[in-house]
Design a protein around this motif. Sequence first.
Motif, PDB file in Angstrom:
ATOM      1  N   ARG A 175     -10.392 -14.594   6.132  1.00  0.00           N
ATOM      2  CA  ARG A 175     -10.908 -14.369   4.791  1.00  0.00           C
ATOM      3  C   ARG A 175     -11.184 -12.894   4.599  1.00  0.00           C
ATOM      4  N   VAL A 176     -10.723 -12.363   3.483  1.00  0.00           N
ATOM      5  CA  VAL A 176     -11.061 -10.970   3.227  1.00  0.00           C
ATOM      6  C   VAL A 176     -11.694 -10.854   1.857  1.00  0.00           C
TER       7      VAL A 176
ATOM      8  N   GLU B 241     -15.186  -6.933  -6.702  1.00  0.00           N
ATOM      9  CA  GLU B 241     -16.635  -6.931  -6.884  1.00  0.00           C
ATOM     10  C   GLU B 241     -17.294  -5.616  -6.475  1.00  0.00           C
ATOM     11  N   PRO B 242     -16.957  -4.540  -7.159  1.00  0.00           N
ATOM     12  CA  PRO B 242     -17.519  -3.238  -6.791  1.00  0.00           C
ATOM     13  C   PRO B 242     -19.023  -3.144  -7.017  1.00  0.00           C
ATOM     14  N   ALA B 243     -19.577  -3.958  -7.888  1.00  0.00           N
ATOM     15  CA  ALA B 243     -20.997  -3.815  -8.199  1.00  0.00           C
ATOM     16  C   ALA B 243     -21.863  -4.829  -7.470  1.00  0.00           C
ATOM     17  N   ALA B 244     -21.247  -5.754  -6.729  1.00  0.00           N
ATOM     18  CA  ALA B 244     -22.037  -6.784  -6.064  1.00  0.00           C
ATOM     19  C   ALA B 244     -23.009  -6.143  -5.084  1.00  0.00           C
ATOM     20  N   GLY B 245     -24.247  -6.544  -5.151  1.00  0.00           N
ATOM     21  CA  GLY B 245     -25.236  -6.046  -4.207  1.00  0.00           C
ATOM     22  C   GLY B 245     -25.829  -4.688  -4.571  1.00  0.00           C
ATOM     23  N   LEU B 246     -25.401  -4.119  -5.685  1.00  0.00           N
ATOM     24  CA  LEU B 246     -25.942  -2.808  -6.077  1.00  0.00           C
ATOM     25  C   LEU B 246     -27.152  -3.005  -6.999  1.00  0.00           C
TER      26      LEU B 246
ATOM     27  N   ALA C 297       0.846  -1.206   0.000  1.00  0.00           N
ATOM     28  CA  ALA C 297       0.000   0.000   0.000  1.00  0.00           C
ATOM     29  C   ALA C 297       0.872   1.243   0.000  1.00  0.00           C
ATOM     30  N   ARG C 298       1.972   1.177   0.760  1.00  0.00           N
ATOM     31  CA  ARG C 298       2.843   2.354   0.813  1.00  0.00           C
ATOM     32  C   ARG C 298       3.572   2.570  -0.514  1.00  0.00           C
ATOM     33  N   ARG C 299       3.547   1.538  -1.383  1.00  0.00           N
ATOM     34  CA  ARG C 299       4.128   1.719  -2.712  1.00  0.00           C
ATOM     35  C   ARG C 299       3.065   2.066  -3.746  1.00  0.00           C
ATOM     36  N   GLY C 300       1.854   2.340  -3.272  1.00  0.00           N
ATOM     37  CA  GLY C 300       0.847   2.833  -4.200  1.00  0.00           C
ATOM     38  C   GLY C 300      -0.122   1.787  -4.725  1.00  0.00           C
ATOM     39  N   VAL C 301      -0.226   0.649  -4.006  1.00  0.00           N
ATOM     40  CA  VAL C 301      -1.203  -0.369  -4.406  1.00  0.00           C
ATOM     41  C   VAL C 301      -2.380  -0.301  -3.441  1.00  0.00           C
ATOM     42  N   ALA C 302      -3.565   0.057  -3.927  1.00  0.00           N
ATOM     43  CA  ALA C 302      -4.731   0.168  -3.059  1.00  0.00           C
ATOM     44  C   ALA C 302      -5.777  -0.848  -3.484  1.00  0.00           C
ATOM     45  N   ARG C 303      -6.717  -1.114  -2.586  1.00  0.00           N
ATOM     46  CA  ARG C 303      -7.747  -2.099  -2.928  1.00  0.00           C
ATOM     47  C   ARG C 303      -9.030  -1.867  -2.140  1.00  0.00           C
ATOM     48  N   THR C 304     -10.102  -2.482  -2.640  1.00  0.00           N
ATOM     49  CA  THR C 304     -11.334  -2.594  -1.852  1.00  0.00           C
ATOM     50  C   THR C 304     -11.583  -4.079  -1.634  1.00  0.00           C
ATOM     51  N   PHE C 305     -12.620  -4.376  -0.867  1.00  0.00           N
ATOM     52  CA  PHE C 305     -12.823  -5.763  -0.452  1.00  0.00           C
ATOM     53  C   PHE C 305     -14.191  -6.269  -0.879  1.00  0.00           C
ATOM     54  N   GLN C 306     -14.206  -7.574  -1.161  1.00  0.00           N
ATOM     55  CA  GLN C 306     -15.443  -8.231  -1.581  1.00  0.00           C
ATOM     56  C   GLN C 306     -16.490  -8.127  -0.474  1.00  0.00           C
ATOM     57  N   ASN C 307     -16.105  -8.540   0.745  1.00  0.00           N
ATOM     58  CA  ASN C 307     -16.994  -8.294   1.883  1.00  0.00           C
ATOM     59  C   ASN C 307     -16.443  -7.055   2.571  1.00  0.00           C
TER      60      ASN C 307
END
Lengths: 242, 291, 311
Positions: free
Chosen positions: B290-291, A167-172, A66-76
């Motif tokens: 799990r994430v 899965e940014p669109a899951a549940g939308l 992350a400190r090298r510029g890799v970001a993410r979101t999570f499925q749950n």
Amino acid sequence: MRFGGVQALAGISYLVQPGRVQSVIGPNGAGKTTLFNVITGVYRPTEGRVLLDGDDVSGQSPDRLARRGVARTFQNLQVCLQMSALDNVMAGAHRHLGQGLLPSLLHLRATRRADAQARDAAMEWMRFVGVDRYALRDADGLPYGALKRLEIARALASKPRLLFLDEPAAGLNPTEKVAMRDLIHAISERGVTVVLVEHDMKLVMGVSERILVLDYGRKLAEGSADEVRANPDVVAAYLGHG
Amino acid sequence: MLSEFLQFLFAGVTSGSIYALAALGFAIIFNASGVINFAQGEFIMLGGMVSVALAAAGLPLPFAVVASVLVSVVVGIGVEKGAIEPARRAETVTLIIITIGASILIQGLAQVIFGKGQHALQPFSGDTPILVGGASLLPQSLWVLGVSAIVVAALWGFFNRTLAGKAMLAVSYNRLGAQLVGIEPRRVWLVAFGLSGGLGAVAGALSAPITMTSYDAGLMLGLKGFVAATLGGLGNGLGAVVGGLLLGVAEAMTAGYVSSAYKDAVPFVLILLVLVFLPRGLLGARSADRV
Amino acid sequence: MSARWRVLVGFAVLLALLPLVVPNSFVLDLVNRIAINAIAVIGLNLVMGYAGQVSLGHAAFFGIGAYLSGVLPSQYGWPPVAALGAGLAAAGGLAFAVGRPILRLKGHYLAMATLGLGIIGAIVVTNESRWTGGPDGMPVDALTLFGHGPGNEKGWYAVLAVALWLTVWLAQNLVDSPVGRALRTLHGSEPAAQSVGIDVPKYKVRAFVVAAMLASFAGSLFAHYVGFITPQVSSFMHSIELVTMVVVGGMASVWGSVLGAALLTALPQLLADFEGWEMVLFGGLLVVTMVLLPRGVVPTLARRLGGRARA
């Protein structure tokens, strides 16, 4: 990558192309999230390597990446529900803030100033993803769609070069999905390389310049939306009964 | 040399059996409800103190012991009904504080009812030591070992052979799934607390002739039971028994060969070392988040 | 002036006016003990409430401060202030050394490890009677700096009030800073914290070290104030008292810690009239309070009043 006796990913070579939106698709259990987790450092690969700018970063912890510029979101969702929405996003700016213990304890002027700037930037990102009206509310109790966007705002606040969306669109609902597509385009236009794992084919086909198809932990196909759509293996393994 | 070693071993296995029973109490409640019950030690104390009081009042020893177990079962159920159930949804730390509150309450009541003195229960069958390989073994130790073995076997049978026992295990594996097939988790919690209460009292009554007992004897025994349960891996029945025995023997050997002053520190040093290398205990499950 | 500073100034005024309404030295003594406990409890709340890490052995750090302040001046001729500093260094150093392996643990395993650490501390001070006087305890020299000491309860009140105010100030600074935000983030979700570049173990250790140093500070003050210490200061029950103050007052609330310390320090004094029944009442009240107010007093009240004030 294996878990105990289970081979979760095998023989995949995947090149993330800078500046583009790309997707990883495949049936449930194909290894999409596992691939994300290996790339973002959550799992250490049992074989193979992860390269970032040519450096071997395999098995580096997620926070170092992350400190090298890799970001993410999570499925749950991994939103801190006991914090305000704004604090969640400000946390995203962590790597750009003074992190010394003493400056924080003493509230030195420089720390306060950097924090105030981070607050403004966070508000800006919340406006960008469209959740600014929730800024001062506790994250607990926000609508699901807002939480998904909040996670994206947090990831963006870290000013990443590479953004992984799980899965940014899951549940939308359909309207929200369209808005999500526009948001992904807008993020890409800001020069962030976006990789997403997604089940919603309409979204994937709509935003992706390149698509990687996984099945049973193996690479089935890779190419543009049209190429993937025309690939008979993909049709058989995935689209046929998807 | 050998006789000395045997002597320490007997002492270790005896106290280890008590720790194992205490650890099983922790494990049963933890499995059923996810709660670490810091009042577990008080059940042990009640087993000893109630037996002593009733025996002193003239009740024959076997009846006194059985009565103490019943009292402890009732107290266990009372703790669940009065303190745990109303706070089911609270955070872990809050639940820990609640069980500690219950523990202080029970201790306080014991102090009011039985006073502050130290008491010994009369041994179940005399105190003429039996000589084994040059080491002397108290008949009470045989009682401890024998009854502990029977209790462990009975528990194993209960959880693996009876419907009620299997239902309790089902709740620990998957609460929602168990509910779907008609198992009422609240009844399972109640049974778990009652069972642990009884188990603690058995341990307390068995050990009271050897170690003496008092209103505040439960604290250290309870903590060591928690150590034993964690040592084996929380919620693992076999682990609790192994952990308890291991603890007892390690303690006795340290007291015998190294320093008796630091005997009480042994379980805690041991558990710190184990947790540093095996964060989920000796027999605990390995799992990735799990994430 | 920001809202935060208005509250801090208000607190300072309250502390300054308090001696005027305190009726006698008995009550002032109680207030002083509350202040000492509050310093340790605020630190513990940083670990438990903000960083979300259970610690059931915090009295070990309190004991380090108390016993170094007891032993070093009387047996080795150290100035009390140097001994206090040694306590801070020792407690912080120990927390730093054991923090990484221990804070990796989760939930009840962490509770077990910290509990074990605390009990080992208590056993050491009980057994090393050459220095500590063993179970009977030991007298502690008066706190002096260049030959001046706080003297009576009033003098001590001045010292303790300043110390408490500074602790509250520091804690509020920390909570409302990038480090504090990192702690709250890792409490909410460790994967999220890592995903934004927070070195989770490092931040947990930081909170642990700060909390250990505050506990040691409180322990040193306690030793000098009371003038006599026993292994009780580092016992498991004392650890539990500190945790209880955190939880009753309210997790993740600096003001909750002050209130929790006040309530639970005063309660035993109030219950002393019910001779023999103190434990029963204390245990019963604890259960009832936690069942009715599982989040603790201050957060529950804040919610009831509809205010979103973050204490």
